[in-house]
Scaffold this motif. Structure first.
Motif, PDB file in Angstrom:
ATOM      1  N   ILE A  64       8.587  -4.672   1.925  1.00 33.41           N
ATOM      2  CA  ILE A  64       7.397  -4.435   1.020  1.00 33.41           C
ATOM      3  C   ILE A  64       6.760  -5.578   0.308  1.00 33.41           C
ATOM      4  N   GLU A  65       7.436  -6.702   0.203  1.00 36.26           N
ATOM      5  CA  GLU A  65       6.990  -7.838  -0.490  1.00 36.26           C
ATOM      6  C   GLU A  65       6.305  -8.405   0.685  1.00 36.26           C
ATOM      7  N   ASP A  66       6.843  -8.510   1.856  1.00 37.19           N
ATOM      8  CA  ASP A  66       6.345  -8.976   3.075  1.00 37.19           C
ATOM      9  C   ASP A  66       4.839  -8.296   3.191  1.00 37.19           C
ATOM     10  N   LEU A  68       2.917  -6.762   1.100  1.00 36.00           N
ATOM     11  CA  LEU A  68       1.860  -6.761  -0.009  1.00 36.00           C
ATOM     12  C   LEU A  68       1.561  -8.320   0.223  1.00 36.00           C
ATOM     13  N   ALA A  69       2.423  -9.172   0.541  1.00 32.99           N
ATOM     14  CA  ALA A  69       1.872 -10.769   0.667  1.00 32.99           C
ATOM     15  C   ALA A  69       1.007 -10.754   1.995  1.00 32.99           C
ATOM     16  N   ARG A  70       1.270 -10.064   2.881  1.00 28.04           N
ATOM     17  CA  ARG A  70       0.176 -10.255   4.149  1.00 28.04           C
ATOM     18  C   ARG A  70      -1.207  -9.643   3.916  1.00 28.04           C
ATOM     19  N   THR A  71      -0.988  -8.252   3.091  1.00 32.81           N
ATOM     20  CA  THR A  71      -2.281  -7.629   3.216  1.00 32.81           C
ATOM     21  C   THR A  71      -2.997  -7.718   1.790  1.00 32.81           C
ATOM     22  N   GLY A  72      -2.368  -8.066   0.773  1.00 31.93           N
ATOM     23  CA  GLY A  72      -3.043  -8.155  -0.495  1.00 31.93           C
ATOM     24  C   GLY A  72      -3.746  -6.893  -1.122  1.00 31.93           C
ATOM     25  N   GLN A  74      -4.204  -3.338  -3.169  1.00 30.78           N
ATOM     26  CA  GLN A  74      -3.989  -3.105  -4.531  1.00 30.78           C
ATOM     27  C   GLN A  74      -3.226  -1.917  -4.642  1.00 30.78           C
ATOM     28  N   ARG A  75      -3.071  -1.385  -5.686  1.00 31.21           N
ATOM     29  CA  ARG A  75      -2.333  -0.092  -5.962  1.00 31.21           C
ATOM     30  C   ARG A  75      -3.128   0.982  -5.275  1.00 31.21           C
ATOM     31  N   MET A 178       9.707   0.710  -4.270  1.00 27.27           N
ATOM     32  CA  MET A 178       9.598  -0.509  -5.014  1.00 27.27           C
ATOM     33  C   MET A 178       8.272  -0.540  -5.748  1.00 27.27           C
ATOM     34  N   VAL A 179       7.518   0.161  -5.210  1.00 24.31           N
ATOM     35  CA  VAL A 179       6.109   0.337  -5.883  1.00 24.31           C
ATOM     36  C   VAL A 179       5.995   1.690  -6.625  1.00 24.31           C
TER      37      VAL A 179
END
Lengths: 189, 206
Positions: A64-66, A68-72, A74-75, A178-179
């Motif tokens: 999930i971190e990967d 979010l980092a790639r796509t940016g 939002q919630r 995680m989110v």
């Protein structure tokens, strides 16, 4: 909804283009070997399912971190949006597939019978007992599944209740947890 | 124009990483019960011999000071909280400081949300001596950077650290336990990459 869904599709395709790839056959065969080894080690399909899910969960919490980092991104504001993102962006980014989403009518018990032999079904429901706003669950139907590309389950495994792609359910559960979502898996047929 | 320090907090509100550059006042190592491994490179307070051998990466390296204390006390500094080992450290201990930083970030953030709806995010605040920048991920990690008050927004830097070194050397590193609650995420690759990134910035003065 349709403009949002198109937008997610574009994001997914864009991120997929920028992703480093591995050979699909290598990936599929490795996964197959992993499952076979698990079956040999545990000799119990229920245990294997559990282990696959656990592995997926551990992958998901990091993936999930990967993601979010790639796509940016939002919630997500609605559950339907979450389903769109999971299908059109997440699965597209990491597996280059776009599972079809469907929302079951609320309070119906999902069918336990297999749809077709080549279809993998995943279902998530919110684990709360109070009445939930619709939609509170979604089903992802895989038209193609890279994990089971060359896999043909022997009758024994199928009757024993092996969920071959259960790792995916774990990944989804881990990453959405995680989110802050609570999900569990119902069937993989 | 310069950068003072970087803190990373996880979703359990624990500080899991700390690094400083141009801090004007050296930080005091945490007291023994609050010492968490893998967060910072401050000398451990308990064992003065170990403190001697630890390489502290901050420019306010106090190793020589600590060793001086040891020699003047005849190598018998027993407790980390004795005034002797903390000679030269004037500020708060590390653990107290991180709690304060987290506290201020959390309350500012909640206040901003209460004042003007949920869509607004708290990004930075400024005093006459420093500026605090916040970048928050959806998974609950909070990156806090303290810099010179005259800098522009450095949130993009924090995002770059998240996308680059953090994902590469922490998330993809199986040896780093995420969510461990007892240990930080410090490792040599990550520290070096963050350091290089910061030094590469134009606002990173000398």
């Amino acid at each position: 909804m349709s403009s949002g869904s198109k937008q997610y599709k574009a994001i997914g395709e864009d991120v997929w283009k920028r992703t480093d790839k591995v050979n699909a056959e290598l990936f599929t065969l490795t996964y197959g070997a992993l499952v076979v080894q698990l079956i040999k080690d545990y000799e119990d399909y229920a245990q294997v399912n559990k282990q696959l899910e656990k592995m997926g969960y551990n992958i998901g919490t990091r993936l999930i971190e990967d993601f979010l980092a790639r796509t940016g991104l939002q919630r997500c504001s609605t559950f339907g949006e979450t389903a769109e993102v999971v299908s059109k962006v997440a699965f597209k980014t990491f597996l280059n597939i776009t599972p079809t989403i469907s929302f079951p009518a609320p309070s119906t018990i999902p069918p336990a019978a297999p749809l077709t032999t080549t279809t993998t079904t995943q279902q998530q429901t919110s684990s709360s007992a109070i009445p939930l706003p619709f939609p509170s669950e979604f089903i992802l139907v895989f038209d193609e599944n890279p994990l089971s590309e060359f896999a043909e389950l022997p009758r024994d495994a199928r009757e024993g209740g092996l969920w071959f792609s259960n790792v995916l359910c774990g990944v989804i559960r881990g990453s959405l947890e995680m989110v802050s979502g609570f999900h569990f898996f119902l069937s993989d047929l | 124009m310069t950068i003072f320090s970087l803190y990373i907090f996880d979703r359990h509100c624990d500080c899991i990483y700390y690094q400083d550059w141009h801090r004007t006042r050296p930080i005091r190592p945490p007291s023994i019960p609050n010492f968490r491994p893998g967060v910072h490179r401050l000398p451990p307070p308990l064992d003065p011999l170990a403190a001697q051998s630890t390489v502290r990466e901050s420019i306010f390296d106090r190793d020589h000071a600590v060793s001086n204390v040891i020699t003047t006390n005849g190598a018998r500094v027993l407790s980390g909280s004795t005034p002797a080992t903390n000679r030269g450290y004037t500020g708060l201990p590390f653990d107290e400081e991180t709690k304060l930083v987290y506290g201020v970030v959390l309350s500012m953030r909640n206040m901003v949300k209460k004042l003007s709806g949920r869509d607004e995010t708290f990004t930075s605040y400024r005093t006459n001596t420093y500026k605090l920048h916040l970048y928050e991920t959806l998974t609950g990690y909070r990156f806090v950077l303290l810099s010179d008050p005259s800098t522009d927004s450095l949130r993009f830097v924090l995002r770059q650290i998240y996308v680059g070194p953090f994902v590469d050397y922490v998330v993809r590193n199986p040896m780093v336990q995420l969510d461990s609650r007892t240990e930080g995420i410090d490792n040599d690759h990550f520290r070096a990459a963050v350091d290089a990134h910061m030094r590469g910035l134009s606002m990173f003065g000398t």
